[in-house]
Motif scaffolding. Structure first.
Motif, mmCIF file in Angstrom:
data_model
loop_
_atom_site.group_PDB
_atom_site.id
_atom_site.type_symbol
_atom_site.label_atom_id
_atom_site.label_comp_id
_atom_site.label_asym_id
_atom_site.label_seq_id
_atom_site.Cartn_x
_atom_site.Cartn_y
_atom_site.Cartn_z
ATOM 1 N N GLY A 9 30.740 48.678 48.948
ATOM 2 C CA GLY A 9 30.323 48.326 48.086
ATOM 3 C C GLY A 9 29.082 47.296 48.246
ATOM 4 N N VAL A 10 28.569 46.564 47.149
ATOM 5 C CA VAL A 10 27.292 46.159 47.353
ATOM 6 C C VAL A 10 27.227 44.651 46.372
ATOM 7 C CG1 VAL A 10 25.901 46.915 45.229
ATOM 8 C CG2 VAL A 10 24.621 46.236 47.709
ATOM 9 N N SER B 205 28.782 43.400 38.241
ATOM 10 C CA SER B 205 29.359 42.609 39.115
ATOM 11 C C SER B 205 28.422 41.565 39.617
ATOM 12 C CB SER B 205 30.023 43.176 40.409
ATOM 13 O OG SER B 205 28.720 44.044 41.012
ATOM 14 N N PHE B 206 27.175 42.049 39.760
ATOM 15 C CA PHE B 206 26.153 41.098 39.915
ATOM 16 C C PHE B 206 26.195 39.636 38.765
ATOM 17 C CE2 PHE B 206 22.006 39.184 40.490
ATOM 18 C CZ PHE B 206 21.746 39.408 41.821
ATOM 19 N N ASN B 207 26.079 40.139 37.452
ATOM 20 C CA ASN B 207 26.193 39.237 36.501
ATOM 21 C C ASN B 207 27.170 38.297 36.452
ATOM 22 O OD1 ASN B 207 23.508 39.964 35.382
ATOM 23 N ND2 ASN B 207 24.337 41.549 34.230
ATOM 24 N N GLN B 208 28.362 39.178 36.700
ATOM 25 C CA GLN B 208 29.759 38.495 36.679
ATOM 26 C C GLN B 208 29.797 37.477 37.736
ATOM 27 O OE1 GLN B 208 32.950 40.936 38.101
ATOM 28 N NE2 GLN B 208 34.298 39.167 38.273
ATOM 29 N N TYR B 209 29.282 37.443 39.129
ATOM 30 C CA TYR B 209 29.437 36.340 39.982
ATOM 31 C C TYR B 209 28.471 35.329 39.748
ATOM 32 C CZ TYR B 209 33.310 38.610 42.661
ATOM 33 O OH TYR B 209 34.348 38.915 42.739
ATOM 34 N N THR B 210 27.146 35.804 39.194
ATOM 35 C CA THR B 210 26.169 34.581 38.828
ATOM 36 C C THR B 210 26.847 33.817 37.609
ATOM 37 O OG1 THR B 210 24.426 36.246 39.255
ATOM 38 C CG2 THR B 210 23.771 34.244 37.958
ATOM 39 N N GLU C 78 38.161 39.607 55.020
ATOM 40 C CA GLU C 78 39.620 39.486 54.851
ATOM 41 C C GLU C 78 40.057 40.736 53.913
ATOM 42 O OE1 GLU C 78 37.187 37.346 53.821
ATOM 43 O OE2 GLU C 78 37.588 35.679 55.352
ATOM 44 N N THR C 79 39.243 41.162 53.070
ATOM 45 C CA THR C 79 39.521 42.300 52.206
ATOM 46 C C THR C 79 39.380 43.723 52.695
ATOM 47 O OG1 THR C 79 37.707 42.441 50.871
ATOM 48 C CG2 THR C 79 39.829 40.872 50.518
ATOM 49 N N SER C 80 38.381 43.757 53.816
ATOM 50 C CA SER C 80 37.897 45.090 54.628
ATOM 51 C C SER C 80 38.833 45.773 55.097
ATOM 52 C CB SER C 80 36.607 44.786 55.506
ATOM 53 O OG SER C 80 35.666 44.021 54.604
ATOM 54 N N GLN C 81 38.686 47.105 55.177
ATOM 55 C CA GLN C 81 39.610 48.158 55.484
ATOM 56 C C GLN C 81 39.410 48.676 56.956
ATOM 57 O OE1 GLN C 81 40.773 51.390 52.761
ATOM 58 N NE2 GLN C 81 40.165 50.110 51.045
ATOM 59 N N PHE C 82 39.294 47.481 57.905
ATOM 60 C CA PHE C 82 38.642 47.920 59.227
ATOM 61 C C PHE C 82 39.976 48.066 60.185
ATOM 62 C CE2 PHE C 82 34.564 45.622 57.982
ATOM 63 C CZ PHE C 82 34.193 46.950 57.861
ATOM 64 N N SER D 109 36.420 45.325 46.674
ATOM 65 C CA SER D 109 37.727 45.774 47.114
ATOM 66 C C SER D 109 38.454 46.166 46.131
ATOM 67 C CB SER D 109 38.110 45.079 48.313
ATOM 68 O OG SER D 109 38.563 43.529 47.950
ATOM 69 N N ASN D 110 38.418 45.070 44.873
ATOM 70 C CA ASN D 110 39.409 45.244 43.946
ATOM 71 C C ASN D 110 39.194 46.378 42.834
ATOM 72 O OD1 ASN D 110 36.893 44.017 42.846
ATOM 73 N ND2 ASN D 110 38.003 43.347 40.990
ATOM 74 N N VAL D 111 38.013 46.903 43.059
ATOM 75 C CA VAL D 111 37.609 48.225 42.293
ATOM 76 C C VAL D 111 38.552 49.275 42.835
ATOM 77 C CG1 VAL D 111 35.915 49.679 41.524
ATOM 78 C CG2 VAL D 111 35.478 47.178 41.610
#
Length: 313
Positions: A206-207, A1-6, A267-271, A212-214
């Motif tokens: 997550g980090v 995910s880190f590489n993906q968003y970079t 927006e995607t957090s489950q709070f 959230s999509n995982v």
């Protein structure tokens, strides 16, 4: 995910400016392999080379001298990662205030009602340490505000950024033993934690990016605005005729809430209890400096807590 968003940041910038973007992947985990791909990028005509992760420190130190007319942007790479070599004028380093993102996650988890928490770190490098210590401090602050003294955090560095059976077994034991939510911090190790969470009806945090999509097991994520950082830096470089402006050249920037470069994806957090208003108030306090989170990155110096008990394993 880190590489993906970079990489997404590179693509977004190039798409908006009608430029070419190419992805180069080292053939193995070595400085020589990383430098080889930088060579390939430059030989293909790259004006700027973007890399992500502290492992690129040594190869950046060599490449910046080898290619003085190419701009290098390194995310999550500090001056320490370059060894005895200082960043040159054609190198820009960006690091993040992970302690702020971790603090937000820990605070939100306790405000949400979780009392049995876990921190699963990969290798105890500064970024991971800051995430974990921020998580502890945020949880402790929320416990203070709620007058709780029964919040517990299990804390462990796995020594790896790759998923493995040892991590999965450890996480199984945590969840079976009552841990409700684990902040999994370090590359692919979240996969081992996720398998344990799914087997034991557990939750995760997550980090780096919104994960959230995982899985619906991930209640929120402690994020860095990786794509935004890349776009902003490359925009500034291109506006300066592909030369880093003074604020980037040979500098390590440390970006956080004030730069809108860390946070939680509300927006995607489950709070159901922790509110947007609470989040905005806390985030603003970080951004304006009225809330300062300790940025200690030494594994030997533990955060001081008053209401939270931490079990370092």
């Amino acid at each position: 995910s880190f590489n993906q968003y970079t990489w997404q940041g590179v693509q977004d910038f190039c798409s908006a400016n009608s430029l070419n973007a190419n992805y180069y992947r080292p053939t193995e985990d070595s400085d020589a392999a990383r430098l080889e791909q930088m060579d390939n990028a430059v030989n293909d005509g790259a004006k700027a080379v973007v890399v992500a992760g502290y492992l690129f420190g040594s190869s950046i130190a060599e490449a910046q001298a080898k290619y003085p007319d190419v701009e290098f942007l390194a995310l999550d790479v500090s001056t320490v990662d370059l060894g005895d070599t200082a960043p040159a004028e054609n190198t820009a380093l960006i690091t993040y205030k992970e302690e702020q993102a971790g603090y937000l996650a820990g605070y939100a988890a306790v405000q949400e009602g979780y009392k049995e928490l876990g921190f699963l770190g990969g290798i105890d490098v500064p970024a991971v340490i800051r995430y974990g210590y921020g998580f502890i401090m945020g949880a402790d602050k929320a416990a203070q505000e709620l007058n709780l003294t029964d919040v517990n955090i299990k804390y462990w560095y796995s020594g790896s950024f790759q998923p493995n059976d040892d991590i999965a077994t450890k996480m199984d034991n945590w969840y079976v033993g009552g841990t409700e939510v684990v902040f999994a911090c370090g590359g692919g190790i979240y996969l081992s934690c996720l398998s344990a969470a799914e087997s034991n009806d557990g939750k995760m945090i997550g980090v780096d990016v919104d994960q959230s999509n995982v899985s619906d097991r991930i209640i929120t994520s402690a994020m860095k605005a990786l794509s935004n950082s890349v776009v902003k830096a490359l925009t500034d470089a291109s506006a300066n005729d592909w030369t880093w402006p003074e604020s980037y050249a040979g500098v390590c920037q440390y970006l956080g809430a004030a730069d809108d470069c860390v946070g939680l994806p509300m927006e995607t957090s489950q709070f159901t209890k922790f509110t947007q208003e609470q989040y905005d108030t806390l985030f603003q306090a970080m951004a304006d400096g009225s809330l300062v989170v300790d940025n200690n990155s030494s594994a030997d110096v533990k955060p001081v807590t008053t209401n939270v008990t931490v079990d370092y394993q």
